[in-house]
Scaffold this active site. Sequence first.
Site, PDB file in Angstrom:
ATOM      1  N   HIS A   1      -3.546   1.761   5.656  1.00 31.66           N
ATOM      2  CA  HIS A   1      -3.788   0.843   4.544  1.00 31.66           C
ATOM      3  C   HIS A   1      -4.826  -0.217   4.957  1.00 31.66           C
ATOM      4  O   HIS A   1      -5.787  -0.479   4.224  1.00 31.66           O
ATOM      5  CB  HIS A   1      -2.450   0.195   4.147  1.00 31.66           C
ATOM      6  CG  HIS A   1      -2.554  -0.944   3.184  1.00 31.66           C
ATOM      7  ND1 HIS A   1      -2.262  -0.808   1.845  1.00 31.66           N
ATOM      8  CD2 HIS A   1      -2.902  -2.243   3.366  1.00 31.66           C
ATOM      9  CE1 HIS A   1      -2.430  -1.989   1.247  1.00 31.66           C
ATOM     10  NE2 HIS A   1      -2.819  -2.875   2.154  1.00 31.66           N
ATOM     11  N   GLU A   2      -4.638  -0.812   6.131  1.00 30.70           N
ATOM     12  CA  GLU A   2      -5.581  -1.851   6.581  1.00 30.70           C
ATOM     13  C   GLU A   2      -6.970  -1.259   6.813  1.00 30.70           C
ATOM     14  O   GLU A   2      -7.977  -1.891   6.501  1.00 30.70           O
ATOM     15  CB  GLU A   2      -5.067  -2.536   7.856  1.00 30.70           C
ATOM     16  CG  GLU A   2      -3.710  -3.241   7.700  1.00 30.70           C
ATOM     17  CD  GLU A   2      -3.660  -4.241   6.549  1.00 30.70           C
ATOM     18  OE1 GLU A   2      -4.714  -4.796   6.192  1.00 30.70           O
ATOM     19  OE2 GLU A   2      -2.570  -4.445   5.987  1.00 30.70           O
TER      20      GLU A   2
ATOM     21  N   HIS B   1      -8.793  -1.231   3.624  1.00 33.33           N
ATOM     22  CA  HIS B   1      -9.462  -2.498   3.288  1.00 33.33           C
ATOM     23  C   HIS B   1     -10.796  -2.582   4.018  1.00 33.33           C
ATOM     24  O   HIS B   1     -11.800  -3.018   3.461  1.00 33.33           O
ATOM     25  CB  HIS B   1      -8.606  -3.694   3.733  1.00 33.33           C
ATOM     26  CG  HIS B   1      -7.419  -3.957   2.850  1.00 33.33           C
ATOM     27  ND1 HIS B   1      -7.506  -4.013   1.486  1.00 33.33           N
ATOM     28  CD2 HIS B   1      -6.120  -4.216   3.152  1.00 33.33           C
ATOM     29  CE1 HIS B   1      -6.303  -4.292   0.981  1.00 33.33           C
ATOM     30  NE2 HIS B   1      -5.444  -4.411   1.972  1.00 33.33           N
TER      31      HIS B   1
ATOM     32  N   GLU C   1      -5.495  -3.781  -3.188  1.00 31.43           N
ATOM     33  CA  GLU C   1      -4.317  -3.367  -2.429  1.00 31.43           C
ATOM     34  C   GLU C   1      -3.896  -1.951  -2.816  1.00 31.43           C
ATOM     35  O   GLU C   1      -3.522  -1.132  -1.965  1.00 31.43           O
ATOM     36  CB  GLU C   1      -3.157  -4.340  -2.666  1.00 31.43           C
ATOM     37  CG  GLU C   1      -3.400  -5.737  -2.120  1.00 31.43           C
ATOM     38  CD  GLU C   1      -3.577  -5.744  -0.609  1.00 31.43           C
ATOM     39  OE1 GLU C   1      -3.109  -4.809   0.060  1.00 31.43           O
ATOM     40  OE2 GLU C   1      -4.222  -6.676  -0.107  1.00 31.43           O
TER      41      GLU C   1
ATOM     42  N   ASP D   1      -3.702   1.420  -0.410  1.00 36.02           N
ATOM     43  CA  ASP D   1      -2.572   2.361  -0.325  1.00 36.02           C
ATOM     44  C   ASP D   1      -3.080   3.792  -0.522  1.00 36.02           C
ATOM     45  O   ASP D   1      -2.691   4.710   0.198  1.00 36.02           O
ATOM     46  CB  ASP D   1      -1.536   2.078  -1.422  1.00 36.02           C
ATOM     47  CG  ASP D   1      -0.569   0.967  -1.044  1.00 36.02           C
ATOM     48  OD1 ASP D   1      -0.655   0.474   0.096  1.00 36.02           O
ATOM     49  OD2 ASP D   1       0.263   0.594  -1.892  1.00 36.02           O
TER      50      ASP D   1
HETATM   51 ZN   LIG Z   1      -3.421  -4.855   2.000  1.00 32.70          ZN
END
Ligand SMILES: [Zn+2]
Length: 495
Positions: A251-252, A255, A330, A334
């Site tokens: 997930h990070e 980003h 976000e 995911d």
């Molecule tokens: Zn996040």
Amino acid sequence: MAQNFDPAAATAAYLAQLPPEAHARASAYTHGGHWLLLWGTLVALLVAFLIVRSGALTALRRKIEGRRSRPILASFLVGVVYLVVDSLLSLPWAAYSQWWRQKQYGLTSQAFPGWLGEGAISLAITAVIGGLFFTALYALIRKAPRTWWLWGGGLTAVFIAAAMLLAPLYIEPIFNKYTPAPAGPVRDEVVAMARQVGVPSDKIFIYDGSKQSNAYTANVSGLFGSARVAMSDTMFKKGADIAEVRGVVGHEMGHYARHHSLWIAGVMSLLAVLAFFLVDRLFAPAARLLGGEEIRGVADPAGLPVLSAVMTVLFLLATPVTSSLIRIAESDADHYSLSHFNEPDGLSKALVKTIEYRAATPGRLEEIIFYDHPAVGRRIQRAMEWKAAHPKPTVALDLDARASFSDHLVVFPRMPVGMDGIALRADGSWFERHDFGWSKGRYAIADGKLCLTEERGSRRCYAIGRAASGWTLAQDAGAPVAVTLEPIAQAATPG
Ligand SMILES: [Zn+2]
């Protein structure tokens, strides 16, 4: 994957991992947090009113300017004094909302002096950077009294970019210790993930986030060369396994790889243009309302409390826009995690641990207005739907292979002289004897592959297959060869 896997039931099962009391507590915390936005705005307005009414900033501006006009010095000093006074007057509220309340909900273990000390340091940083920002903003207002709000957006973009670039280098290390992830299975996995998606693998850090917060969390910060992924040590204190680390770090990395912070900074700068435009129009009535008769319009730095009061109200009104903006990023992160690393269960396990500070099942409207992350219930639901649509064919194979290989010597046909195979220990370590010594390191079995990482960092993987009488391994594009497994004694250790 079983044909009858039901994403809704699987989601409900994840949510049921927390007892009803924990969900109720999370709801109370989250709903209270929504109200804090409103009360916080009212406190800010009250503080602005008190500062304006005291006349302190107009007196200070008058004193600095004396007979000579010294607009740069005046705007910097008034800006710094305003930020300090504002923080001091807001301290009781900040102590309640940011420390005492967190303590009540068990979300921080930090003692009050520690919190206060860090607050003082961040106030010092904010006062200097804010002072510079206001100096530049007031210079724009003087130079372009009609269009300053437009340039103000550009100025905001520059400051956001500079803050993002410099924060991991100079600011974050003041508050926390960042260390490269220590050698071991977690780092091996994260490095392999980074290679898979082309993220620099030396940018993965662990920080002592448990100092300030018990929240299970990881983040991306920085810009260009300073960008990095950081995992809070709470992740490990709360017992993250490899699948969870893969889900969260995936997930990070999403980003990072999809430049979310740049997008968000860009949109925030556009919103700043709109906000400054409205400040320009609303300043005079707001100043009258707060009783600032001595303030000489928007160009007067002594009007800062008025400017920031208007901004505070605008930010409150913009909450649905800003939270939705972040929530979309976000959600995208995911999706990135699922589509690149396919750990729906790892991600869900991690998400359950974040419920304590973000209630899992808000109404749709509540989510849109207040949630800057999609609700955990919906995130898990999406992960489970992903799982249903993208079954991992290798899960059963991996489990079998792990059980068979562990504490065994893997012997290839036609071993070179002096080598007797790869010893795989149950604790995840491996070693191999050569004529001239030993190789050793850590191994992992996942996605149908056995991967060996050597202590010096090199890594080789074998595709695992089944043969009539046991197992086959195929290195890179090579053909599968049947291997035999011999039990090893735990005591068998490289010398
Ligand atoms: Zn996040």
